[in-house]
Design a protein around this motif. Structure first.
Motif, PDB file in Angstrom:
ATOM      1  N   ILE A   1       0.846  -1.331  -0.026  1.00  0.00           N
ATOM      2  CA  ILE A   1       0.054  -0.025   0.199  1.00  0.00           C
ATOM      3  C   ILE A   1       0.956   1.219   0.051  1.00  0.00           C
ATOM      4  N   SER A   2       0.702   2.166  -0.950  1.00  0.00           N
ATOM      5  CA  SER A   2       1.508   3.361  -0.746  1.00  0.00           C
ATOM      6  C   SER A   2       0.475   4.535  -1.119  1.00  0.00           C
ATOM      7  N   GLY A   3       0.775   5.843  -0.841  1.00  0.00           N
ATOM      8  CA  GLY A   3      -0.294   6.735  -1.157  1.00  0.00           C
ATOM      9  C   GLY A   3       0.185   8.137  -0.227  1.00  0.00           C
ATOM     10  N   THR A   4      -0.763   8.725  -0.759  1.00  0.00           N
ATOM     11  CA  THR A   4      -0.813  10.483   0.046  1.00  0.00           C
ATOM     12  C   THR A   4      -1.804  10.615   0.642  1.00  0.00           C
ATOM     13  N   ASP A   5      -2.080  11.912   1.131  1.00  0.00           N
ATOM     14  CA  ASP A   5      -3.246  12.252   1.805  1.00  0.00           C
ATOM     15  C   ASP A   5      -4.566  12.069   1.086  1.00  0.00           C
ATOM     16  N   THR A   6      -4.510  12.160  -0.347  1.00  0.00           N
ATOM     17  CA  THR A   6      -5.696  11.923  -0.917  1.00  0.00           C
ATOM     18  C   THR A   6      -5.986  10.739  -1.912  1.00  0.00           C
ATOM     19  N   SER A   7      -4.768  10.080  -2.212  1.00  0.00           N
ATOM     20  CA  SER A   7      -4.720   9.045  -3.094  1.00  0.00           C
ATOM     21  C   SER A   7      -3.931   8.042  -2.520  1.00  0.00           C
ATOM     22  N   SER A   8      -4.177   6.618  -3.040  1.00  0.00           N
ATOM     23  CA  SER A   8      -3.609   5.446  -2.713  1.00  0.00           C
ATOM     24  C   SER A   8      -3.325   4.475  -3.856  1.00  0.00           C
ATOM     25  N   SER A   9      -2.339   3.630  -3.772  1.00  0.00           N
ATOM     26  CA  SER A   9      -2.027   2.798  -4.775  1.00  0.00           C
ATOM     27  C   SER A   9      -2.070   1.343  -4.114  1.00  0.00           C
ATOM     28  N   LEU A  10      -2.537   0.283  -4.499  1.00  0.00           N
ATOM     29  CA  LEU A  10      -2.538  -0.754  -3.659  1.00  0.00           C
ATOM     30  C   LEU A  10      -2.065  -1.942  -4.675  1.00  0.00           C
ATOM     31  N   THR A  11      -1.184  -2.859  -4.454  1.00  0.00           N
ATOM     32  CA  THR A  11      -0.918  -4.116  -5.116  1.00  0.00           C
ATOM     33  C   THR A  11      -1.547  -5.260  -4.433  1.00  0.00           C
ATOM     34  N   ILE A  12      -2.418  -5.755  -5.169  1.00  0.00           N
ATOM     35  CA  ILE A  12      -3.144  -7.002  -4.487  1.00  0.00           C
ATOM     36  C   ILE A  12      -3.278  -8.384  -5.189  1.00  0.00           C
ATOM     37  N   ASP A  13      -2.767  -9.378  -4.581  1.00  0.00           N
ATOM     38  CA  ASP A  13      -2.757 -10.761  -5.202  1.00  0.00           C
ATOM     39  C   ASP A  13      -4.133 -11.348  -4.879  1.00  0.00           C
ATOM     40  N   PHE A  14      -4.820 -11.744  -5.650  1.00  0.00           N
ATOM     41  CA  PHE A  14      -6.182 -12.743  -5.767  1.00  0.00           C
ATOM     42  C   PHE A  14      -5.801 -14.213  -5.912  1.00  0.00           C
ATOM     43  N   PHE A  15      -5.871 -14.843  -5.178  1.00  0.00           N
ATOM     44  CA  PHE A  15      -5.522 -16.386  -5.442  1.00  0.00           C
ATOM     45  C   PHE A  15      -6.498 -17.186  -6.085  1.00  0.00           C
ATOM     46  N   TYR A  16      -6.065 -18.267  -6.733  1.00  0.00           N
ATOM     47  CA  TYR A  16      -6.729 -19.391  -7.025  1.00  0.00           C
ATOM     48  C   TYR A  16      -6.303 -20.519  -6.969  1.00  0.00           C
ATOM     49  N   LYS A  17      -6.997 -21.659  -7.154  1.00  0.00           N
ATOM     50  CA  LYS A  17      -6.103 -22.893  -7.085  1.00  0.00           C
ATOM     51  C   LYS A  17      -6.935 -24.140  -7.983  1.00  0.00           C
ATOM     52  N   PRO A  18      -6.387 -24.359  -8.808  1.00  0.00           N
ATOM     53  CA  PRO A  18      -7.017 -25.583  -9.651  1.00  0.00           C
ATOM     54  C   PRO A  18      -7.471 -26.844  -8.601  1.00  0.00           C
ATOM     55  N   PHE A  19      -8.585 -27.487  -9.124  1.00  0.00           N
ATOM     56  CA  PHE A  19      -8.918 -28.856  -8.361  1.00  0.00           C
ATOM     57  C   PHE A  19      -7.760 -29.923  -8.797  1.00  0.00           C
ATOM     58  N   SER A  20      -7.486 -30.461  -7.642  1.00  0.00           N
ATOM     59  CA  SER A  20      -6.560 -31.675  -7.738  1.00  0.00           C
ATOM     60  C   SER A  20      -7.446 -32.949  -8.103  1.00  0.00           C
ATOM     61  N   PRO A  21      -6.645 -33.931  -8.756  1.00  0.00           N
ATOM     62  CA  PRO A  21      -7.278 -35.167  -8.963  1.00  0.00           C
ATOM     63  C   PRO A  21      -7.623 -35.896  -7.734  1.00  0.00           C
ATOM     64  N   ILE A  22      -8.842 -36.588  -8.027  1.00  0.00           N
ATOM     65  CA  ILE A  22      -9.254 -37.517  -6.748  1.00  0.00           C
ATOM     66  C   ILE A  22      -9.039 -38.822  -6.885  1.00  0.00           C
ATOM     67  N   SER A  23      -8.559 -39.654  -6.210  1.00  0.00           N
ATOM     68  CA  SER A  23      -8.355 -41.126  -6.372  1.00  0.00           C
ATOM     69  C   SER A  23      -9.578 -41.820  -5.429  1.00  0.00           C
ATOM     70  N   GLU A  24     -10.051 -42.930  -6.471  1.00  0.00           N
ATOM     71  CA  GLU A  24     -11.218 -43.332  -5.756  1.00  0.00           C
ATOM     72  C   GLU A  24     -11.067 -43.993  -4.446  1.00  0.00           C
ATOM     73  N   ASN A  25     -12.123 -43.521  -3.596  1.00  0.00           N
ATOM     74  CA  ASN A  25     -11.949 -44.353  -2.144  1.00  0.00           C
ATOM     75  C   ASN A  25     -10.934 -44.330  -1.289  1.00  0.00           C
ATOM     76  N   SER A  26      -9.630 -43.812  -1.748  1.00  0.00           N
ATOM     77  CA  SER A  26      -8.643 -43.932  -1.049  1.00  0.00           C
ATOM     78  C   SER A  26      -8.097 -42.461  -0.810  1.00  0.00           C
ATOM     79  N   ASP A  27      -8.876 -41.500  -1.376  1.00  0.00           N
ATOM     80  CA  ASP A  27      -8.473 -40.162  -1.046  1.00  0.00           C
ATOM     81  C   ASP A  27      -8.337 -39.822   0.465  1.00  0.00           C
TER      82      ASP A  27
END
Lengths: 170, 238
Positions: free
Chosen positions: B168-194
């Motif tokens: 976050i950086s800024g002044t009295d009237t404005s600011s700038s943000l660097t934001i990470d938005f996370f995601y994660k693909p689904f992992s494969p599921i093994s039958e019955n032994s997950d």
């Protein structure tokens, strides 16, 4: 009479009979022990047999095929919640601390610039009163979530004072 | 003559010895057989019990796990499960959810009375501040005082997709943000032994309560469904 003289022959029959009896007893006993142990081995093997367990496993696995989608959702949900939990635990959020520090500013002071990255907040403030700057510095130092404060710049110009602090946050 | 005498004597001696001791033959043979049986059959069986027990324990444990899974699956509330699954996928999407991010920034700006001057996608690769969690990075400029900016950041931390403000950086009237938005693909599921096909643990349950309390409105949930047009990977494992 002659039989009575033949002491050696009479003497050797008795120990031999005893030896025969003893060895017969031992042989019966050993047979009995082997039989008992064999039965025990059979019973233990029966107890430890995995045949029926594997049969049950197959049956339950077949039943579970009716719930494949449900199981997949449960697994994915648990994984997702675990991942979200990890992110929540590890992500940094200093907005509350920064907000507290900024709230220490008096009405005569203004924020010139600020930058917060990781655990370090760099803030430059300006005020017409050096006392206000001093007050701000002391309040920031006293904050429990602050581990260290460095005064990196202090200057005055045109009747106003400006100060830059580097604040290490816990 | 001498030779015959010797062999005759030897034969007679053997016969005599046999006659004298034949009564011992059967019991002795029985004892020998018993010893051999013990050594070559029973003793190896005894030594193998430990290994058989281990195998039996493993199989019994497998069976218990399968039975528990069957109980869990048959008693699951499907509606609640689907709802929780949707919520968790909203908070941590399986794909890069650009539309969801923009909607969230807009919503938070409205809620905190802040104006978004500009936003810019910085990185859309698999780089994340948190190890093993890919993210998309946005640079957002706000017309906001520092206090408002902090409120914006605080409000954003309770929105989906889950995010982390890097700078976050800024002044009295404005600011700038660097934001990470996370995601994660689904992992494969093994039958019955997950290993994750089980009852929720306390940590997961707490997390579920936390994200449920984020008050993601139904509008947000509808608007923030993972966008298929931005997806490069499949958004659903089904």
């Amino acid at each position: 009479m002659y039989i009575d003289i033949n002491l050696a022959g009479k003497g050797s029959d008795l120990p031999k009979k005893e030896r025969v009896e003893k060895i017969r007893l031992i042989s019966f006993a050993s047979l009995f022990i082997i039989a008992v142990l064999s039965v025990l081995v059979f019973l233990v093997n029966l107890r430890l047999s995995t045949t029926s367990v594997k049969k049950q496993e197959t049956q339950v696995s077949q039943n579970l095929t009716n719930y494949n989608q449900t199981i997949a959702k449960i697994s994915l949900l648990n994984t997702r919640l675990s991942d979200i939990s990890s992110i929540l635990a590890r992500r940094t959020d200093y907005s509350q601390n920064v907000e507290k520090i900024i709230n220490f500013l008096s009405s005569n002071s203004t924020v010139v610039s600020y930058q917060e990255q990781g655990k370090v907040l760099t803030i430059s403030i300006s005020s017409k009163s050096l006392l206000d700057l001093n007050d701000f510095l002391n309040k920031t130092l006293a904050l429990s979530s602050v581990s260290d404060v460095k005064l990196t710049q202090l200057s005055s110009a045109s009747g106003a004072f400006s100060m830059t602090l580097e604040v290490d946050l816990l | 003559m001498k030779f015959n005498l010797n062999s005759e004597v030897s034969k007679e001696t053997l016969e005599e010895i046999y006659e004298q001791n034949k009564i011992f033959l059967a019991p002795a043979a029985t004892i020998v057989v018993a010893i051999l049986l013990f050594l070559f059959f029973l003793l190896p069986q005894f030594f193998s019990f430990s290994q058989k027990k281990d195998v039996s324990d493993v199989e019994n444990q497998k069976l218990t796990q399968l039975k528990n899974l069957q109980t869990l699956a048959s008693s699951a509330d499907l509606t609640e499960l689907s709802s929780n699954f949707s919520l968790s996928s909203l908070v941590l999407p399986p794909t890069k959810d650009f539309e969801g991010v923009l909607n969230t920034l807009s919503t938070v700006a409205n809620d905190t009375n802040v104006t978004i001057e500009s936003y810019q996608l910085e990185q859309a690769g698999d780089t994340g501040s948190l190890a093993s969690f890919p993210s998309i990075e946005f640079q957002v400029t706000l017309i906001a005082a520092p206090e408002q900016t902090m409120q914006f950041v605080d409000e954003l931390s309770k929105k989906a997709p889950i995010s982390e403000v890097q700078m976050i950086s800024g002044t009295d009237t404005s600011s700038s943000l660097t934001i990470d938005f996370f995601y994660k693909p689904f992992s494969p599921i093994s039958e019955n032994s997950d290993p994750n096909a089980r009852k929720m643990n306390s940590r997961e349950s707490d997390t579920e309560n936390t994200i449920s309390n984020w008050n993601l409105t139904s509008t947000e949930i509808i608007n923030n469904q993972p966008s298929s047009q931005s997806a490069q990977e499949s958004g659903s494992p089904f």
